[in-house]
Write a protein that holds these residues in place. Structure first.
Motif, PDB file in Angstrom:
ATOM      1  N   UNK A  37       0.817  -1.220   0.000  1.00 48.86           N
ATOM      2  CA  UNK A  37       0.000   0.000   0.000  1.00 48.86           C
ATOM      3  C   UNK A  37       0.846   1.262   0.000  1.00 48.86           C
ATOM      4  N   UNK A  38       1.957   1.247   0.723  1.00 53.84           N
ATOM      5  CA  UNK A  38       2.822   2.413   0.728  1.00 53.84           C
ATOM      6  C   UNK A  38       3.498   2.619  -0.610  1.00 53.84           C
ATOM      7  N   UNK A  39       3.913   1.533  -1.249  1.00 54.34           N
ATOM      8  CA  UNK A  39       4.580   1.631  -2.545  1.00 54.34           C
ATOM      9  C   UNK A  39       3.649   2.200  -3.609  1.00 54.34           C
ATOM     10  N   UNK A  40       2.363   1.947  -3.470  1.00 60.91           N
ATOM     11  CA  UNK A  40       1.396   2.453  -4.438  1.00 60.91           C
ATOM     12  C   UNK A  40       0.933   3.855  -4.064  1.00 60.91           C
ATOM     13  N   UNK A  41       0.659   4.091  -2.781  1.00 62.74           N
ATOM     14  CA  UNK A  41       0.055   5.352  -2.352  1.00 62.74           C
ATOM     15  C   UNK A  41       1.022   6.526  -2.297  1.00 62.74           C
ATOM     16  N   UNK A  42       2.279   6.275  -1.988  1.00 62.83           N
ATOM     17  CA  UNK A  42       3.227   7.388  -1.853  1.00 62.83           C
ATOM     18  C   UNK A  42       3.377   8.167  -3.156  1.00 62.83           C
ATOM     19  N   UNK A  43       3.607   7.522  -4.309  1.00 67.99           N
ATOM     20  CA  UNK A  43       3.744   8.307  -5.533  1.00 67.99           C
ATOM     21  C   UNK A  43       2.447   8.993  -5.980  1.00 67.99           C
ATOM     22  N   UNK A  44       1.315   8.418  -5.639  1.00 65.90           N
ATOM     23  CA  UNK A  44       0.036   8.960  -6.115  1.00 65.90           C
ATOM     24  C   UNK A  44      -0.460  10.094  -5.222  1.00 65.90           C
ATOM     25  N   UNK A  45      -0.442   9.885  -3.901  1.00 67.33           N
ATOM     26  CA  UNK A  45      -1.058  10.847  -2.989  1.00 67.33           C
ATOM     27  C   UNK A  45      -0.067  11.549  -2.072  1.00 67.33           C
ATOM     28  N   UNK A  46       1.214  11.288  -2.214  1.00 69.89           N
ATOM     29  CA  UNK A  46       2.242  11.806  -1.304  1.00 69.89           C
ATOM     30  C   UNK A  46       1.969  11.364   0.131  1.00 69.89           C
ATOM     31  N   UNK A  47       1.530  10.134   0.272  1.00 72.65           N
ATOM     32  CA  UNK A  47       1.215   9.538   1.570  1.00 72.65           C
ATOM     33  C   UNK A  47       2.393   9.665   2.516  1.00 72.65           C
TER      34      UNK A  47
END
Length: 88
Positions: A17-27
């Motif tokens: 989830x972090x690998x996907x969300x960080x680039x998309x939402x700046x999680x």
């Protein structure tokens, strides 16, 4: 079983989830890394900042209480010295 755990994850997320969300939402999942940008942006970011600090503390406390409540107490003193049954 020696080594790591093969049990389920209990953190509420999927392994990627972090690998996907960080680039998309700046999680940001680290309160310390969320504080600086929130203070710079101000407004709504500062209004939500308390949650980044309070939620992990509450979650850690609840996890500790649940662990103590659900785990069994050791039957004997834990010394770190293997017993004959454990070395087979």
């Amino acid at each position: 079983m020696r080594g790591g755990s093969c049990g389920p994850r209990w953190d509420g997320g999927l392994p990627g989830d972090g690998a996907v969300s960080i680039p998309i939402t700046s999680l940001s999942v680290d309160p310390a890394r969320s504080t600086g940008p929130a203070l710079v942006v101000g407004g709504w970011a500062v209004a939500q900042l308390w949650l980044f600090w309070v939620a992990p503390i509450i979650g850690g406390a609840l996890g500790g209480v649940l662990y103590r409540g659900l785990s069994e107490e050791p039957a004997a003193q834990v010394t770190g010295i293997p017993t004959a049954a454990a070395t087979r």
